[in-house]
Design an enzyme around this catalytic site. Sequence first.
Site, short mmCIF file in Angstrom:
data_model
loop_
_atom_site.label_atom_id
_atom_site.label_comp_id
_atom_site.label_asym_id
_atom_site.label_seq_id
_atom_site.Cartn_x
_atom_site.Cartn_y
_atom_site.Cartn_z
N GLY A 10 0.86 -1.18 0.00
CA GLY A 10 0.00 0.00 0.00
C GLY A 10 0.90 1.23 0.00
N GLY A 13 4.49 0.43 1.83
CA GLY A 13 5.24 -0.58 1.10
C GLY A 13 5.71 -0.04 -0.24
CE LYS A 187 4.61 5.90 14.31
NZ LYS A 187 4.64 5.23 13.05
CG ASN A 195 -3.19 7.04 14.75
OD1 ASN A 195 -2.51 8.03 15.01
ND2 ASN A 195 -2.79 6.13 13.90
N1 LIG Z 1 0.66 5.45 5.90
C1 LIG Z 1 1.51 5.94 6.77
O1 LIG Z 1 1.87 7.13 6.69
C2 LIG Z 1 2.11 5.09 7.85
C3 LIG Z 1 1.69 3.79 8.03
N2 LIG Z 1 2.33 3.01 8.97
C4 LIG Z 1 1.93 1.62 9.17
O2 LIG Z 1 2.36 0.86 8.04
C5 LIG Z 1 1.46 -0.24 7.83
C6 LIG Z 1 0.95 -0.18 6.38
O3 LIG Z 1 0.17 1.00 6.27
P1 LIG Z 1 -0.19 1.72 4.88
O4 LIG Z 1 0.91 1.52 3.91
O5 LIG Z 1 -0.63 3.09 5.24
O6 LIG Z 1 -1.44 0.86 4.43
P2 LIG Z 1 -2.44 1.09 3.17
O7 LIG Z 1 -3.81 1.29 3.70
O8 LIG Z 1 -1.92 2.10 2.23
O9 LIG Z 1 -2.36 -0.31 2.47
C7 LIG Z 1 -2.48 -1.51 3.19
C8 LIG Z 1 -3.22 -2.51 2.35
O10 LIG Z 1 -4.62 -2.23 2.39
C9 LIG Z 1 -5.21 -2.61 1.14
N3 LIG Z 1 -5.85 -1.42 0.57
C10 LIG Z 1 -5.57 -0.14 0.90
N4 LIG Z 1 -6.39 0.70 0.22
C11 LIG Z 1 -7.21 -0.07 -0.52
C12 LIG Z 1 -8.28 0.21 -1.41
N5 LIG Z 1 -8.68 1.47 -1.68
N6 LIG Z 1 -8.91 -0.83 -1.98
C13 LIG Z 1 -8.52 -2.10 -1.72
N7 LIG Z 1 -7.50 -2.42 -0.88
C14 LIG Z 1 -6.85 -1.42 -0.30
C15 LIG Z 1 -4.12 -3.18 0.32
O11 LIG Z 1 -3.98 -4.57 0.63
P3 LIG Z 1 -5.02 -5.74 0.31
O12 LIG Z 1 -5.53 -5.53 -1.05
O13 LIG Z 1 -4.20 -6.95 0.51
O14 LIG Z 1 -6.13 -5.63 1.32
C16 LIG Z 1 -2.88 -2.53 0.90
O15 LIG Z 1 -1.70 -3.29 0.72
C17 LIG Z 1 0.37 -0.09 8.88
O16 LIG Z 1 0.70 -0.84 10.02
C18 LIG Z 1 0.42 1.39 9.23
O17 LIG Z 1 -0.09 1.69 10.51
C19 LIG Z 1 3.39 3.46 9.70
C20 LIG Z 1 3.82 4.74 9.55
C21 LIG Z 1 3.17 5.68 8.67
C1 LIG Z 2 1.58 10.52 12.04
C2 LIG Z 2 1.13 9.64 13.18
C3 LIG Z 2 2.23 9.65 14.24
C4 LIG Z 2 -0.11 10.24 13.81
O1 LIG Z 2 -0.54 9.58 14.93
C5 LIG Z 2 0.89 8.25 12.66
O2 LIG Z 2 1.67 7.36 12.91
C6 LIG Z 2 -0.30 7.89 11.85
O3 LIG Z 2 -0.91 8.74 11.20
O4 LIG Z 2 -0.63 6.69 11.87
#
Ligand SMILES: NC(=O)C1=CN([C@@H]2O[C@H](COP(=O)(O)OP(=O)(O)OC[C@H]3O[C@@H](n4cnc5c(N)ncnc54)[C@H](OP(=O)(O)O)[C@@H]3O)[C@@H](O)[C@H]2O)C=CC1
Ligand SMILES: CC(C)(CO)C(=O)C(=O)O
Length: 312
Positions: A10, A13, A187, A195
């Site tokens: 997502g 990644g 964190k 959140n």
């Molecule tokens: N985003 C950020 O800024 C931050 C995120 N994190 C952490 O990193 C981890 C990953 O988060 P993040 O990258 O934000 O996750 P996303 O929501 O961007 O993606 C995670 C998964 O959700 C599914 N998905 C997301 N959006 C859609 C959609 N519109 N339609 C269908 N499937 C969808 C996809 O997997 P699938 O199709 O397999 O369901 C995707 O791989 C989490 O633990 C998060 O808390 C940590 C720091 C910052």
């Molecule tokens: C930016 C921050 C620290 C806000 O809680 C975060 O980790 C998030 O949005 O998930």
Amino acid sequence: MTKIAIAGSGAMGSRFGYMLQAAGNSVVLLDNWAAHVQAINTNGLTVNIAGQAPLQVQIPAALPTDIKEIQDVIILFTKSMQLTNMLQTIQPLIGPKTKVVCLLNGLGHPETIERYLPKTNIFVGITLWTAGLTGPGEITLSGSGSVELQNVAPDSQNAAKALVELLSAAGLKAHYSTDVLFSIWRKACVNGTLNSLCALLDCNIAQLGQTSQATTLLTAIVDEFSAVAATEGVDLQPAEMLAHIMPLFNPEEAGDHYPSMHQDLIQHHRPTEIDYLNGYVARKGTERGIATPVNQLITELVHTKEALLIEK
Ligand SMILES: NC(=O)C1=CN([C@@H]2O[C@H](COP(=O)(O)OP(=O)(O)OC[C@H]3O[C@@H](n4cnc5c(N)ncnc54)[C@H](OP(=O)(O)O)[C@@H]3O)[C@@H](O)[C@H]2O)C=CC1
Ligand SMILES: CC(C)(CO)C(=O)C(=O)O
């Protein structure tokens, strides 16, 4: 060339995959969202960075079930509730020397991963990078960040340091941590306050900070996090925790940001990671005889909002 699979591509990644490939590694983005995978393979990954023209980055993407080759490094970046399913699916990609890195937000992930892998393969940490998934095949990046990670098996310290170098060479500013469990709890406590409250109150971090109730709400949540963290040998002092969170109210820090739980629940009507944040504290508190009524209530409220907003 290091062979890297991103397991869960997502927003985060894709950011890590894009930066690691730009540094010369062989990267494949794995994700279960078929339209996202197809968009990346057809048009490239669209990377939006403020003030720059969008980039179309050619980077291979696949469904996790479609790749069977052993990897040097696997970076887990699913949402917490997708982790078990991803670990089951990627078993064919894991050899005796594969380093599997978990940088997800939330508590309890090392224990989950240990059910599927020997400790020598596992490296855990946190990241302060951020990213947004703007649509299938498209991410939006801003700001800077860092990574902290540590080995789970005591004798894998050199392997962890090699991972730190790999990530830093890609500009991801990684550091070796000597107490990563503390960092993970700290964190999680930031996420467990900002959140869930911003999602429930439908506001950004600065707006929460401007309310006269903010300190009372944060204190009630943090006190319970601290009491449960202590049962895992983690010294999360409430006063230090509040001093760590409150500067984030400033718009020049994270004030203008809508936390990821707000994005998931309120903006996209998707399930949240609440069970791995406030829900984890409430569950472990109950198991260990520590009262956690505030985190229990917050968890129930977020689940109620999920039931109201998410289409079945
Ligand atoms: N985003 C950020 O800024 C931050 C995120 N994190 C952490 O990193 C981890 C990953 O988060 P993040 O990258 O934000 O996750 P996303 O929501 O961007 O993606 C995670 C998964 O959700 C599914 N998905 C997301 N959006 C859609 C959609 N519109 N339609 C269908 N499937 C969808 C996809 O997997 P699938 O199709 O397999 O369901 C995707 O791989 C989490 O633990 C998060 O808390 C940590 C720091 C910052
Ligand atoms: C930016 C921050 C620290 C806000 O809680 C975060 O980790 C998030 O949005 O998930």
